[in-house]
Structure formats: structure tokens, C-alpha cells
Write a protein that holds these residues in place. Sequence first.
Motif, PDB file in Angstrom:
ATOM      1  N   GLY A  42       1.972 -20.331   8.275  1.00 20.32           N
ATOM      2  CA  GLY A  42       1.912 -21.714   7.736  1.00 20.32           C
ATOM      3  C   GLY A  42       2.873 -22.439   8.386  1.00 20.32           C
ATOM      4  N   ARG A 107      -7.660 -19.746   3.330  1.00 19.11           N
ATOM      5  CA  ARG A 107      -7.466 -19.529   1.952  1.00 19.11           C
ATOM      6  C   ARG A 107      -7.337 -17.963   1.457  1.00 19.11           C
ATOM      7  N   GLU A 110      -4.314 -16.625   2.721  1.00 20.48           N
ATOM      8  CA  GLU A 110      -3.060 -17.210   2.069  1.00 20.48           C
ATOM      9  C   GLU A 110      -2.872 -16.360   0.644  1.00 20.48           C
ATOM     10  N   ARG A 120      -0.140 -21.784   3.813  1.00 21.70           N
ATOM     11  CA  ARG A 120      -1.551 -21.299   4.209  1.00 21.70           C
ATOM     12  C   ARG A 120      -1.716 -21.100   5.729  1.00 21.70           C
TER      13      ARG A 120
END
Length: 258
Positions: A42, A107, A110, A120
Motif C-alpha cells: 500500500g 481487497r 488486504e 490496500r
Amino acid sequence: MAEVTALYRYPVKGLSAEPLPALTLARASGLAFDREYALALGTTAFDPQNPEPLDKGYFLMLRSNEVLAALSTRFDPETGQLTITRGGEPLLTEDLTHPEGREAVERFFEAYVGPAAKGRPRLVQARDHKFTDGSVISPAFMRAVSLINLASVRALEERTGETIHPLRFRANIYVDGLEPWAEMDWIDREVTIGSPRLRGLARTPRCAAVDVNPETAERDTHLPKALKRHFGHVDLGIYLEVLADGAVAVGDRMAVAA
């Protein structure tokens, strides 16, 4: 005479190997769909329109994220679909050619990796770019394929007294029928495997990623330290540059120029 026993590609950096009966290699691009995608942390800045090689620490990877080894993944280049399973249970199937599919994959990771993903993660891809560990060295290393001599793996097993799964080393080509460590002498020598001609680029240094068991996802060895202690180096395997287009198949014989 040495013979190819297994072939693999790794469409998404850090995720599971895909066994294949044959690999098509090209001088201009190496192995298609090998490290084609990566999951950038991220906090990682990566511009697909102007890709720059980054150290593997900028991405999800086994050295830091051993939980990845518990997943089995399969990528279909024709449909663009990535399928993720765990213990035989389907977890996700998404089309990586569509933004919605890529977002769903991001997602998933994550939530799966947690705080170690640093937010993410972003599923990244760039034209004419591969997320190989050697990409930071040169374009030739970016397009190189990797080879493991199974006799060298057995030599390490004998010294450590441990059973070592060869897929810990995440190579493209596995060969048997050589002397242990024979591959260490192939630098700048021509190697023929099947129809393509290749050239030895460099020995492959090993990091803590190889300590992750590909069957259990546990960090259960200290192989780089064992290599250094028993053999005086941390290398196992070799990178090969593709000199001429061609295909390599399981069962092919190989030859090394004098």
C-alpha cells in the motif's frame, strides 16, 4: 545426460507456482506470464506508464509474507482469470483484465495479509516489464529464466539432514542428471535446453524466502545460513539469459558448451 524434470511459471510475484509441460522462451521477452503481475504494498509508488524496477521488498513476497504460501493460485492467460484456493477450497476467481476484478483481488489480499500489506495492496502490471528479483540489475536479468540442479538440492539435504522441497527455490526449470553444483560453472557459457539457446548470467543468491515451506506455509528452515556454513556461499541455482527463441519441454535433454 541432464534432463528437464519439471517446468514452472509464476504469473503473480510471490504467489504459487504453475506447473507446465512446456515453456516457450523468447529472446526479446523471456518467459511469457512469468512474474507478469505483482502486489505492490500500500505504501509503494509504481507507475505502470513509466515502470521502474523495484526491489522485491516493495511488494508482497514470501520473504516477509509467508502466509502467501498457503494459497494455491492459477492464472489463465486466455481469459485473464486468476483463481485462488486454500486447502482445495475456492476463495476467489476474478478477471485481471477488468478494474473491478483487480480491485477484488486487492481487497482480498488486504484482508488476508493484514497490516503487513501496509494498506490496500495494488495489483500492478506494465508493458514489457517483469517483476523478477533480477529486474533491478538489468533488462537481461529481468527477462532471465531460473534453473535448479536437483543434485545441488540433494547435496544440501545431505549436509543439513533435512528434506528440502525443490519448489522452495521458485525456479522455472528443474533438471536432474548433473553433478552437484555443476551449474555454478555455467556463467558466460552457452546452455542448450530443448530448442532454445541460453547463456549463464549469474548464480542465484538465496534469501529467507526459501525458508518458507511451500506445502505448510511455515518458516521451518535456515537454508541461506546452512548454505554459507556448509558450502561457503548462499547460492543455489542459476539465472539464464535467452539467446534464441524456442521451447523447453519436460523430458528434454540439455548440453553445456565447453
